[in-house]
Scaffold this motif. Structure first.
Motif, PDB file in Angstrom:
ATOM      1  N   ASP A  65      -6.944  -6.265  -6.216  1.00  0.00           N
ATOM      2  CA  ASP A  65      -6.160  -6.689  -4.614  1.00  0.00           C
ATOM      3  C   ASP A  65      -7.598  -7.955  -4.563  1.00  0.00           C
ATOM      4  O   ASP A  65      -8.137  -7.792  -3.560  1.00  0.00           O
ATOM      5  CB  ASP A  65      -6.013  -5.926  -3.689  1.00  0.00           C
ATOM      6  CG  ASP A  65      -5.410  -6.921  -2.910  1.00  0.00           C
ATOM      7  OD1 ASP A  65      -5.657  -7.810  -2.814  1.00  0.00           O
ATOM      8  OD2 ASP A  65      -5.401  -6.721  -1.981  1.00  0.00           O
ATOM      9  N   ARG A 112       1.075  -1.155  -0.617  1.00  0.00           N
ATOM     10  CA  ARG A 112       0.360   0.294  -0.112  1.00  0.00           C
ATOM     11  C   ARG A 112       1.229   0.935   0.214  1.00  0.00           C
ATOM     12  O   ARG A 112       0.398   1.771  -0.664  1.00  0.00           O
ATOM     13  CB  ARG A 112      -0.709  -0.191   1.407  1.00  0.00           C
ATOM     14  CG  ARG A 112      -1.925  -0.773   1.026  1.00  0.00           C
ATOM     15  CD  ARG A 112      -3.005  -0.912   2.297  1.00  0.00           C
ATOM     16  NE  ARG A 112      -2.508  -1.072   3.370  1.00  0.00           N
ATOM     17  CZ  ARG A 112      -2.789  -2.405   4.144  1.00  0.00           C
ATOM     18  NH1 ARG A 112      -3.755  -2.745   4.190  1.00  0.00           N
ATOM     19  NH2 ARG A 112      -2.311  -3.120   5.508  1.00  0.00           N
ATOM     20  N   ASP A 139     -15.378  -2.106  -4.016  1.00  0.00           N
ATOM     21  CA  ASP A 139     -15.989  -3.232  -3.631  1.00  0.00           C
ATOM     22  C   ASP A 139     -17.438  -3.676  -3.600  1.00  0.00           C
ATOM     23  O   ASP A 139     -18.424  -2.806  -3.952  1.00  0.00           O
ATOM     24  CB  ASP A 139     -15.547  -3.245  -2.147  1.00  0.00           C
ATOM     25  CG  ASP A 139     -14.938  -4.549  -1.558  1.00  0.00           C
ATOM     26  OD1 ASP A 139     -13.770  -5.279  -1.181  1.00  0.00           O
ATOM     27  OD2 ASP A 139     -15.463  -5.512  -1.095  1.00  0.00           O
ATOM     28  N   VAL A 161     -17.034  -6.108  -8.934  1.00  0.00           N
ATOM     29  CA  VAL A 161     -15.279  -5.665  -9.939  1.00  0.00           C
ATOM     30  C   VAL A 161     -15.700  -6.126 -11.233  1.00  0.00           C
ATOM     31  O   VAL A 161     -15.227  -5.588 -12.369  1.00  0.00           O
ATOM     32  CB  VAL A 161     -14.181  -6.080  -9.541  1.00  0.00           C
ATOM     33  CG1 VAL A 161     -12.990  -5.690  -9.843  1.00  0.00           C
ATOM     34  CG2 VAL A 161     -13.873  -5.465  -7.901  1.00  0.00           C
TER      35      VAL A 161
HETATM   36  N1  SAH Z   1      -7.127  -4.358  -0.982  1.00  0.00           N
HETATM   37  C1  SAH Z   1      -8.007  -4.232   0.266  1.00  0.00           C
HETATM   38  C2  SAH Z   1      -7.774  -5.593   0.833  1.00  0.00           C
HETATM   39  C3  SAH Z   1      -8.621  -6.433  -0.490  1.00  0.00           C
HETATM   40  S1  SAH Z   1      -9.739  -8.103   0.322  1.00  0.00           S
HETATM   41  C4  SAH Z   1      -7.101  -4.216   1.473  1.00  0.00           C
HETATM   42  O1  SAH Z   1      -5.813  -3.359   1.430  1.00  0.00           O
HETATM   43  O2  SAH Z   1      -6.867  -3.835   2.330  1.00  0.00           O
HETATM   44  C5  SAH Z   1     -10.926  -8.293  -0.779  1.00  0.00           C
HETATM   45  C6  SAH Z   1     -11.928  -7.692  -1.347  1.00  0.00           C
HETATM   46  O3  SAH Z   1     -12.918  -7.935  -2.181  1.00  0.00           O
HETATM   47  C7  SAH Z   1     -13.772  -7.735  -0.049  1.00  0.00           C
HETATM   48  O4  SAH Z   1     -13.503  -6.481   0.387  1.00  0.00           O
HETATM   49  C8  SAH Z   1     -14.131  -8.410  -0.628  1.00  0.00           C
HETATM   50  O5  SAH Z   1     -15.289  -7.859  -0.442  1.00  0.00           O
HETATM   51  C9  SAH Z   1     -14.253  -8.173  -2.204  1.00  0.00           C
HETATM   52  N2  SAH Z   1     -15.108  -8.859  -3.068  1.00  0.00           N
HETATM   53  C10 SAH Z   1     -14.898 -10.221  -3.273  1.00  0.00           C
HETATM   54  N3  SAH Z   1     -15.277 -10.893  -4.108  1.00  0.00           N
HETATM   55  C11 SAH Z   1     -15.748  -9.332  -4.786  1.00  0.00           C
HETATM   56  C12 SAH Z   1     -16.270  -9.165  -6.648  1.00  0.00           C
HETATM   57  N4  SAH Z   1     -16.815  -9.590  -6.896  1.00  0.00           N
HETATM   58  N5  SAH Z   1     -16.340  -7.382  -6.698  1.00  0.00           N
HETATM   59  C13 SAH Z   1     -16.483  -6.561  -6.242  1.00  0.00           C
HETATM   60  N6  SAH Z   1     -15.208  -7.165  -4.621  1.00  0.00           N
HETATM   61  C14 SAH Z   1     -16.086  -7.927  -4.189  1.00  0.00           C
END
Ligand code: SAH
Length: 396
Positions: free
Chosen positions: A299, A211, A249, A279
């Protein structure tokens, strides 16, 4: 009588290389009727001592090694020693300089299979993921209280993997009281962490340094942060001087935390936008709207918890990376991650290369990333290297 696990002939090779897992198919016979969680002596078919391990009758991973030493008993003193060593390792690496939240115990890689302990300021969160760790849970709680003196120890043993180990889910406070709100500091930024209801133990500590890197690349850029959870990458990008940050998200609770974290850092100045969407769908919409970005962060959650899911997962990674490349302006940066244990470094890089090819984009790798150093990887346990990241620059 000592409980014993005797391997089939020739199945000791991985143990001789100090890999800490014994799969059920490698067991020749059991002696002394061990129950799940019991410590067993592991011996080769010829009778040679190999290890002491925690047995689990319900799991594919039928035993996880505690120690390779024949003269080392697995008792409270053993756990005290292992936990002390894990704490010392973090102290010696100066991880506290990055803030007051870090992983203190990282399972197999700290010689404590199935035990995860994360520190969020004055709060410790423990995750127990194996029958062996479950057996020693109270002992480990006492030791953590004694060695770390936290205001609270909370247990978040509700990961899906508990079911694979035949263990029930548990989520509750073991010692003290959970402060509300619980705020942590990371590289000079503040984050609210929801330990009781958030994902994992509340925060993705493994991405801390990645990050910071993304933040340093964000100056003046239009940033797209996909799978943003509680806004980690977004907050860093805003502090780094991004012109705009679109965070996506699928979880509304995650986005609420993300908005709160933007505010907590005084960065709610109109540059940040949050979108609750899948996404896979959102990226197609952005493409159809001819939107483009200078920095795209991908991510996603674990698409492949084990190698068995690798093929399906590969399609998912290919899809989002292809769309990510298409949304990238010439000269733009893609920071793309996989936290799937079932997808290795090489395969991930191949998938991303395939995505670039299909998107008709030339790109260079400028950084290869992994988890922060409080998530070490034991050389003999490559499965520990679950997080991999590539930072790529699209040719201008
Ligand atoms: N980058 C973040 C961690 C990401 S964890 C950090 O630094 O804290 C992965 C995330 O993807 C979760 O919040 C989950 O809610 C989301 N997620 C899972 N499948 C998804 C989808 N199909 N579309 C959007 N978000 C999704």
């Amino acid at each position: 009588m000592t409980r014993k696990l005797i391997l089939k002939a020739g199945r000791e090779k991985s143990l001789l290389r100090r890999h800490p897992w014994i799969f059920s198919g490698a067991i020749g016979r059991l002696e002394g009727s061990p129950a799940s969680g019991d410590t067993v002596e592991v011996r080769s078919a010829q009778g040679a001592f190999l290890a002491r391990a925690a047995y689990n009758a319900q799991s594919q991973i039928a035993a996880r090694v505690w120690t390779w030493q024949e003269d080392r008993a697995v008792d409270a003193g053993f756990f005290r020693d292992r936990i002390s060593r894990a704490l010392e390792m973090r102290r010696s690496l100066g991880i506290a300089r990055s803030g007051n939240a870090m992983r203190l115990v990282h399972g197999e890689s700290d010689g404590l299979p199935g035990l995860i302990v994360d520190r969020y300021g004055e709060v410790l969160v423990m995750q127990v993921g194996s029958a062996g760790a479950e057996r020693w849970r109270d002992t480990c709680t006492d030791i953590l209280q004694e060695l770390c003196g936290p205001a609270c120890i909370h247990e978040r043993s509700d990961a899906d993997s508990r079911a694979l180990e035949g263990l029930p889910e548990r989520n509750g406070t073991l010692r003290g009281n959970l402060p509300e709100p619980l705020l942590i500091e990371e590289h000079g930024l503040r984050f609210a962490v929801d330990v009781a209801h958030g994902q994992k133990t509340g925060f993705y500590l493994d991405q801390r340094d990645n990050r910071a890197l993304a933040g340093a690349l964000a100056q003046g850029k239009n940033v797209l942060n996909c799978f943003c959870y509680s806004g980690g990458f977004s907050v860093y990008a805003l502090r780094g001087g991004a012109a705009s940050v679109l965070s996506i998200d699928a979880s509304e609770e995650a986005l609420q935390l993300a908005r709160r974290n933007v505010e907590l850092n005084g960065l709610d100045d109109g540059r940040a936008e949050c979108q609750c969407a899948d996404v896979f769908v959102a990226l197609r919409k952005l493409r159809d709207q001819n939107r483009s970005f200078d920095l795209v962060i991908l991510d996603p959650p674990k698409f492949a918890p084990t190698a068995a899911f690798a093929e399906k997962a590969a399609r998912g990674y290919k899809d989002i990376n292809l769309l990510g490349f298409k949304l990238l302006r010439p000269g733009g940066i893609l920071a793309t991650f996989s936290c799937s244990g079932g997808i290795g470094d090489d395969l991930f890089q191949k998938i991303v290369a395939g995505a670039a090819l299909d998107a008709a984009v030339d790109a260079q790798i400028v950084h290869k990333l992994g988890a922060a150093p409080d998530h070490p990887v034991l050389l003999s346990f490559p499965e520990g290297a679950y997080l991999k990241g590539l930072v790529l620059r699209r040719a201008s």
